[in-house]
Design a protein around this motif. Structure first.
Motif, PDB file in Angstrom:
ATOM      1  N   ARG A   1      24.769 -23.474  -5.919  1.00  0.00           N
ATOM      2  CA  ARG A   1      25.697 -24.656  -6.407  1.00  0.00           C
ATOM      3  C   ARG A   1      25.200 -25.775  -5.899  1.00  0.00           C
ATOM      4  NH1 ARG A   1      31.521 -21.680  -7.206  1.00  0.00           N
ATOM      5  NH2 ARG A   1      30.801 -19.904  -8.256  1.00  0.00           N
TER       6      ARG A   1
ATOM      7  N   LYS B   1      20.298 -31.702 -10.911  1.00  0.00           N
ATOM      8  CA  LYS B   1      21.166 -31.894 -12.079  1.00  0.00           C
ATOM      9  C   LYS B   1      20.981 -33.271 -12.751  1.00  0.00           C
ATOM     10  CE  LYS B   1      23.067 -28.023 -11.459  1.00  0.00           C
ATOM     11  NZ  LYS B   1      24.315 -27.755 -10.939  1.00  0.00           N
TER      12      LYS B   1
ATOM     13  N   ILE C   1      21.123 -22.602  -8.937  1.00  0.00           N
ATOM     14  CA  ILE C   1      22.362 -21.986  -9.428  1.00  0.00           C
ATOM     15  C   ILE C   1      22.971 -21.240  -8.478  1.00  0.00           C
ATOM     16  CG2 ILE C   1      23.128 -20.506 -11.297  1.00  0.00           C
ATOM     17  CD1 ILE C   1      21.817 -23.281 -12.116  1.00  0.00           C
TER      18      ILE C   1
END
Length: 229
Positions: free
Chosen positions: A127, A182, A124
């Motif tokens: 990114r 992701k 997180i």
């Protein structure tokens, strides 16, 4: 939502029934399930398997097995990414909106909830598309040699013959425990070892591959030393 996906096929050959074999008193897959539970990060903990016995053991420790993995994704040559992508696709088809998926290997008894948390924070914060743990090699790889069948050796990097070990850069390798990613990254087949990933560093005493019976014995000895009951 975050989902943990633990791949655990039934056809392991070098260590038969490897994914549910007893390791220091309980099925080895239990350590991965319990670390995922203790992390507090997951809405669902899924085991993807082709084996009913593995499914039953996984459920007994609190994991879900909402589908059985197809044969074509359960052989010796199936890579990790397609297996995780398949699980994500099914979960999405069932209505789940996934923010991040963490592949946790079933044979990772040294996996800790705090390491899962640290890698998630790195994913997180930086990114990135993937995040996973690495550790250092115990010996400088730039002093490595190639050995032929007659015992002759040749340095891979002969220019470093006279370089002091402390002057060589540190080298790292994947520890083979877990990988955050992701959902679209898994589905697109993006390589894990790429600029799409970030990493967290673990100490070497928490790292052990388990591919052979000798590895298994060494891992149990290490585990008893690191996590005495």
């Amino acid at each position: 939502m975050n989902v943990a996906i633990i791949p655990a096929r039934g056809g392991s050959k070098r260590i038969p029934r490897k994914n549910i074999k007893s390791f220091c008193g309980k099925p080895i897959i239990a350590y991965s399930i319990q670390a995922a539970q203790a992390s507090g990060l997951f809405d669902r903990i899924i085991v993807t398997t082709d084996d009913e016995e593995i499914a039953d053991v996984a459920r007994s420790y609190g994991a879900e097995v909402p589908f059985m993995r197809p044969y074509e994704l359960s052989d010796d040559h199936t890579a990790t990414i397609p297996v995780i992508a398949h699980a994500i696709q099914i979960l999405q088809e069932q209505g789940d909106s996934i923010d991040a998926a963490c592949c946790i290997y079933a044979t990772a008894p040294f996996v800790r909830s705090e390491d899962i948390q640290a890698a998630y924070n790195a994913l997180i914060t930086h990114r990135k598309e993937y995040a996973f743990p690495v550790t250092t090699f115990p010996f400088p790889i730039f002093r490595g040699v190639n050995r032929d069948e007659e015992g002759n050796i040749e340095m891979f990097w002969p220019e470093h013959f006279a370089t002091r070990s402390q002057d060589l850069p540190e080298a790292y390798h994947d520890v083979g425990k877990f990988y955050w990613g992701k959902p679209d990254t898994w589905l697109n087949g993006t390589p894990i070892f790429s600029k799409a990933a970030t990493t967290v560093v673990l100490p070497r005493h928490l790292v052990q591959d388990i591919d052979t019976p000798e590895d298994w014995l060494q891992a149990e000895l290490m585990f008893k030393a690191v996590f005495p009951s």
